[in-house]
Design a protein around this motif. Structure first.
Motif, PDB file in Angstrom:
ATOM      1  N   TYR A 139     -34.496 -29.717  41.758  1.00 55.65           N
ATOM      2  CA  TYR A 139     -35.725 -28.932  41.810  1.00 55.65           C
ATOM      3  C   TYR A 139     -35.685 -27.765  40.839  1.00 55.65           C
ATOM      4  CZ  TYR A 139     -39.640 -26.170  43.465  1.00 55.65           C
ATOM      5  OH  TYR A 139     -40.808 -25.454  43.520  1.00 55.65           O
ATOM      6  N   ALA A 157     -50.990 -33.078  43.295  1.00 55.84           N
ATOM      7  CA  ALA A 157     -50.427 -34.267  43.930  1.00 55.84           C
ATOM      8  C   ALA A 157     -49.388 -34.881  43.001  1.00 55.84           C
ATOM      9  CB  ALA A 157     -51.520 -35.286  44.248  1.00 55.84           C
ATOM     10  N   TRP A 158     -48.374 -35.443  43.594  1.00 58.41           N
ATOM     11  CA  TRP A 158     -47.274 -36.056  42.831  1.00 58.41           C
ATOM     12  C   TRP A 158     -47.058 -37.452  43.400  1.00 58.41           C
ATOM     13  CZ3 TRP A 158     -43.255 -32.382  40.533  1.00 58.41           C
ATOM     14  CH2 TRP A 158     -42.342 -33.069  39.700  1.00 58.41           C
ATOM     15  N   ALA A 169     -37.405 -33.371  47.256  1.00 60.09           N
ATOM     16  CA  ALA A 169     -38.716 -33.713  47.819  1.00 60.09           C
ATOM     17  C   ALA A 169     -39.225 -32.600  48.724  1.00 60.09           C
ATOM     18  CB  ALA A 169     -38.618 -35.025  48.593  1.00 60.09           C
ATOM     19  N   ASP A 170     -38.356 -32.066  49.557  1.00 58.47           N
ATOM     20  CA  ASP A 170     -38.761 -30.974  50.454  1.00 58.47           C
ATOM     21  C   ASP A 170     -39.220 -29.749  49.658  1.00 58.47           C
ATOM     22  OD1 ASP A 170     -38.151 -32.542  52.620  1.00 58.47           O
ATOM     23  OD2 ASP A 170     -36.193 -31.626  52.987  1.00 58.47           O
ATOM     24  N   ARG A 173     -42.696 -30.294  48.140  1.00 61.76           N
ATOM     25  CA  ARG A 173     -43.738 -30.177  49.169  1.00 61.76           C
ATOM     26  C   ARG A 173     -43.925 -28.728  49.612  1.00 61.76           C
ATOM     27  NH1 ARG A 173     -41.273 -35.358  51.126  1.00 61.76           N
ATOM     28  NH2 ARG A 173     -42.814 -36.992  50.664  1.00 61.76           N
ATOM     29  N   GLU A 174     -42.825 -27.999  49.762  1.00 62.61           N
ATOM     30  CA  GLU A 174     -42.920 -26.596  50.180  1.00 62.61           C
ATOM     31  C   GLU A 174     -43.634 -25.743  49.130  1.00 62.61           C
ATOM     32  OE1 GLU A 174     -38.948 -25.414  51.004  1.00 62.61           O
ATOM     33  OE2 GLU A 174     -38.754 -26.696  52.791  1.00 62.61           O
ATOM     34  N   VAL A 177     -47.308 -29.003  46.918  1.00 67.43           N
ATOM     35  CA  VAL A 177     -47.702 -30.247  46.268  1.00 67.43           C
ATOM     36  C   VAL A 177     -47.765 -31.374  47.294  1.00 67.43           C
ATOM     37  CG1 VAL A 177     -47.075 -31.960  44.515  1.00 67.43           C
ATOM     38  CG2 VAL A 177     -46.612 -29.530  44.110  1.00 67.43           C
ATOM     39  N   GLU A 178     -48.811 -32.190  47.206  1.00 67.73           N
ATOM     40  CA  GLU A 178     -48.901 -33.410  48.010  1.00 67.73           C
ATOM     41  C   GLU A 178     -48.026 -34.468  47.344  1.00 67.73           C
ATOM     42  OE1 GLU A 178     -51.894 -37.171  48.634  1.00 67.73           O
ATOM     43  OE2 GLU A 178     -52.698 -35.313  47.815  1.00 67.73           O
ATOM     44  N   LEU A 179     -46.848 -34.703  47.883  1.00 67.22           N
ATOM     45  CA  LEU A 179     -45.903 -35.657  47.303  1.00 67.22           C
ATOM     46  C   LEU A 179     -45.942 -36.966  48.077  1.00 67.22           C
ATOM     47  CD1 LEU A 179     -43.525 -36.453  45.424  1.00 67.22           C
ATOM     48  CD2 LEU A 179     -41.983 -35.396  47.116  1.00 67.22           C
ATOM     49  N   SER A 196     -53.314 -44.050  47.444  1.00 67.98           N
ATOM     50  CA  SER A 196     -53.350 -42.644  47.867  1.00 67.98           C
ATOM     51  C   SER A 196     -54.671 -41.952  47.565  1.00 67.98           C
ATOM     52  CB  SER A 196     -52.209 -41.863  47.198  1.00 67.98           C
ATOM     53  OG  SER A 196     -50.948 -42.362  47.598  1.00 67.98           O
TER      54      SER A 196
END
Length: 394
Positions: A139, A157-158, A169-170, A173-174, A177-179, A196
């Motif tokens: 990250y 969004a990803w 990933a966490d 999202r934190e 971003v809509e992952l 999606s």
């Protein structure tokens, strides 16, 4: 440096096979300036920005997003009196500049953060941000640039299908971003975008996602998927995106002719790489390894037919592709040890072994000897860990 020293249009196949393309020799500053100019032009007035890989999967995501935003189409057409040759599609087929609602910022895993930074610097306030078919290994590699992009984006969004580390990933999202990460064994990134987005796509786009998946997951059940993959690799990303928006997977005759011409050289480069292949025994696995500028999937398939459980194709530019089989599904772990990542059966990396041009000169003349050894050492470590796990469970 004289232009003819780095130009590769007229190089014999034997030399082209062992040297990187012209773009490798261009200074990073020059390339960065050009990409800045392209980003400014693409983002001007855009409603959405999509940072995407430039393979067929990433560009299919762009096509889906442009359809969902009812974007204008800018379809290239060949000149009637001068059909394009195998080395000149872009010059003759490039469409007139057209403002798109969805701006494309082409990226690779190695410059993802740069394109995110350009969104933050050049996009209008309130833009929608999408990232497609790309996965950061850590990250912190993208943290600052993503924060800057999110500062101007109303929605982000990803969409991806690679193997994501849970912590990465966490963190994405934190950040807001809509992952959505699809199952890499059954979905490509275009599949993820298709399901999606809140949009009713027509059959053409459903077929585009399916045929893209056929190649990206190396299913090879639909011969059209090789055409799409090759065309995406050889032509300009903007051209590919607009052609599949207009024609879907049934590309026009002038594209078929272009692909056929380019495949003559492609097959010759594949033959060169396959002829250099070696098989190594590591633990209970047979690993094939070779060097050359080539289409890695076909070369990996040739090594599999020779008995390889996993294959490594080292490229003249210093990167490498790692391909697995049902017998070996830990390619992403091998790549992760040498600065890369990917899927269990398909991964990529670029080992940090090049300090100056002398190292690259040795790389070309030794046919990637140092990089080969570094990756084989990574295989030894992954296979050794696997054996230790099996022993502890028995």
């Amino acid at each position: 440096m004289y232009d003819e020293l780095i130009a590769d249009d007229d190089l014999p196949i034997a030399r082209k096979s062992v040297l990187p393309g012209t773009g490798f020799f261009l200074p990073d500053d020059l390339e960065d300036d050009l990409e800045d100019e392209q980003a400014v032009a693409a983002l001007e007035g855009a409603e959405a920005a999509v940072v995407a890989d430039t393979d067929a999967d990433g560009l299919a995501c762009v096509a889906l997003l442009r359809e969902a935003y009812d974007d204008v189409r800018s379809v290239p057409e060949p000149e009637d009196d001068d059909e394009p040759g195998p080395d000149e599609p872009t010059e003759q087929l490039e469409p007139e500049p057209t403002p798109h609602r969805v701006a494309l910022l082409p990226a690779s895993p190695h410059d993802l953060e740069d394109q995110l930074a350009r969104v933050g610097e050049y996009a209008d306030e309130g833009i929608d941000l999408y990232v497609c078919d790309l996965c950061p290994d850590r990250y912190e590699y993208v943290a600052d640039e993503l924060e800057a992009a999110l500062a101007v984006a109303d929605h982000a969004a990803w969409y991806d299908h690679h193997q994501w580390d849970d912590d990465v990933a966490d963190a994405v999202r934190e950040a807001g971003v809509e992952l959505v990460v699809g199952d890499s064994d059954s979905e490509c990134s275009a599949d993820v975008v298709y399901r999606s987005l809140e949009y009713e796509f027509g059959p053409m786009y459903e077929e585009l996602a399916a045929v893209t998946r056929d190649h990206d997951l190396w299913l090879r059940e639909d011969p059209r998927s090789d055409d799409l993959a090759d065309y995406a690799y050889w032509t300009d990303p903007a051209e590919y995106t607009e052609v599949v928006r207009e024609y879907g997977v049934s590309v026009p005759e002038w594209v078929e002719e272009y692909i056929a011409e380019r495949r003559v050289e492609k097959e010759a480069l594949i033959e060169r790489a396959v002829s250099r292949a070696e098989l190594r025994e590591i633990g209970g696995y047979t690993v094939g390894i070779t060097y050359g500028r080539c289409s890695q999937n076909e070369v990996a398939e040739a090594m599999r037919e020779q008995g390889a459980d996993a294959s490594v194709i080292v490229k003249p530019a210093g990167s490498a592709s790692i391909r697995g089989t049902d017998a070996f599904e830990r390619c992403h772990e091998v790549a992760g040890l040498v600065g890369g990542g990917g899927h269990p059966k398909a991964a990529g990396c670029k080992p940090d072994v090049y300090d100056d041009m002398l190292d690259y000169a040795h790389h070309w003349t030794s046919r990637g000897a140092v990089t080969k050894q570094v990756i084989l050492d990574a295989f030894e470590e992954v296979v050794g860990d696997e054996e230790a796990e099996n022993e502890s469970q028995s």
